[in-house]
Design an enzyme around this catalytic site. Structure first.
Site, PDB file in Angstrom:
ATOM      1  N   LYS A  53      -0.183   3.096  -9.800  1.00  0.00           N
ATOM      2  CA  LYS A  53      -1.416   3.879  -9.623  1.00  0.00           C
ATOM      3  C   LYS A  53      -1.210   5.296 -10.151  1.00  0.00           C
ATOM      4  CE  LYS A  53      -2.954   1.028  -5.832  1.00  0.00           C
ATOM      5  NZ  LYS A  53      -2.834   0.684  -4.416  1.00  0.00           N
ATOM      6  N   GLN A  97      -1.901   3.248   1.266  1.00  0.00           N
ATOM      7  CA  GLN A  97      -1.367   1.951   0.832  1.00  0.00           C
ATOM      8  C   GLN A  97      -1.138   1.051   2.053  1.00  0.00           C
ATOM      9  OE1 GLN A  97      -0.900   1.103  -2.516  1.00  0.00           O
ATOM     10  NE2 GLN A  97      -0.539  -0.945  -1.719  1.00  0.00           N
ATOM     11  N   ASP A 120     -11.070   3.290  -2.043  1.00  0.00           N
ATOM     12  CA  ASP A 120     -10.762   1.865  -1.866  1.00  0.00           C
ATOM     13  C   ASP A 120     -11.992   1.095  -1.393  1.00  0.00           C
ATOM     14  OD1 ASP A 120      -8.330   0.795  -2.536  1.00  0.00           O
ATOM     15  OD2 ASP A 120      -7.299   1.428  -0.707  1.00  0.00           O
TER      16      ASP A 120
END
Ligand code: NAP
Length: 286
Positions: A53, A97, A120
């Site tokens: 990422k 995460q 997200d």
């Protein structure tokens, strides 16, 4: 029939080029999109995802900030980090995460992220907005699959889409996005009876189970478009999907490979969401 390959690597690259151009335009106005990623503990797969990422955000010219916390971090300390990022004007996207260690309540953490930085698309308010078709951040994997279908001119309206898997991050939002595009949607899961009865009727079959090569040609209607979300290791330790690619490509009209299908799209849509967030914030500042 021999299924046409849906090349997520190329489509992802094309979209990232478009993102890069828009990032440059924002930078000319003095606004650099910023993505913050919090990683807790030292799970090696999670560290690899985070590194990818970081690399991808640098490639499109975004700023990225990685916050590494030990597995022993308390929930309160993690919430404090999120709160600081919520108030940091140089950060437009915040991602924690997953998975988190057992002593941390994942739902509480997701809820703490400012919904306008939830790139997200996991915050309950954003999930709700997605459900009722309001503008919001879309969960990156299903959003990426929609882009794969759109960019390969795959018809969605009026098609029967069957999704195997009903997780909150893939299966459920996937069905909603297809429904909004006027597909007829069937959800299947581990308690579905006669799974093949359903999957054999799919014009678009989306497989998100987490079981290596589970779906073979006997599950697939001739001419179906097959999207494989799975990321597993086969008996030789090689990366593979939930679909038995070699057999299914013979009956499908188009199919995503693993690797090189859905995976590159997920990260691309994370960057897209961060860009959209930055564009909105910067427009409000000027
Ligand atoms: P998950 O939360 O474990 O959900 C799996 C789903 O599959 C559940 O709904 C489960 O049903 C269903 N299922 C399991 N076994 C089944 C069976 N034998 N028949 C029918 N349904 C079955 O997994 P996930 O997070 O959605 O991820 C799915 C896969 O996609 C994993 O391999 C993951 O690594 C991969 N993934 C890839 C990306 C990417 O970017 N490429 C992103 C996210 C996930 P129940 O609900 O009844 O248990």
């Amino acid at each position: 029939m021999n299924g046409k390959l849906i090349d997520g690597r190329q489509i992802g690259k094309d979209i990232r080029e478009e993102i890069k151009e828009r990032v440059n335009k924002l930078k000319e106005k003095g606004c650099t999109p910023g993505l913050a990623v919090i990683i807790v503990g030292d799970d090696s797969a999670s560290h690899t995802y985070v590194k990818n990422k970081q690399k991808s955000s640098a490639e499109v010219g975004m700023k990225s900030e990685i916050i590494k916390l030990p597995a022993t971090v308390s929930e309160e300390e993690l919430l404090k980090e999120i709160n600081a990022l919520n108030h940091d004007d140089s950060i437009h996207g915040i991602l924690v995460q997953l998975p988190l260690p057992d002593h941390i309540d994942e739902n509480r953490i997701i809820l703490a992220i400012d919904r306008s930085k939830d790139v997200d698309g996991f915050h309950p308010e954003n999930v709700g907005r997605m459900m009722i078709g309001q503008r919001t951040f879309l969960s990156c994997t299903p959003y990426g699959i929609i882009k794969l279908l759109e960019r390969t001119n795959t018809p969605i309206e009026g098609q029967h889409a069957v999704i195997i898997g009903r997780s909150n991050i893939v299966g459920k939002p996937m069905g909603q996005l297809l429904l909004q595009r006027n597909a007829t949607v069937t959800y299947c899961h581990s308690r579905t009876k006669d799974l093949k009865e359903h999957t054999k009727r799919a014009d678009i079959l989306i497989v998100a189970i987490g079981a290596a090569k589970f779906v073979d040609a006997s599950y697939v209607k001739e001419g179906a478009v097959v999207i494989d979300v799975g990321m597993n290791r086969d008996e030789n330790g090689k990366l593979c999907g939930d679909v038995d690619f070699d057999s299914v490509k013979e009956v499908s009209s188009a199919i995503t490979p693993v690797p090189g299908g859905v995976g590159p799209m997920t990260i691309t849509m994370l960057l897209k969401n961060t860009l959209l967030s930055a564009e909105e914030t910067c427009a409000n500042q000027t």
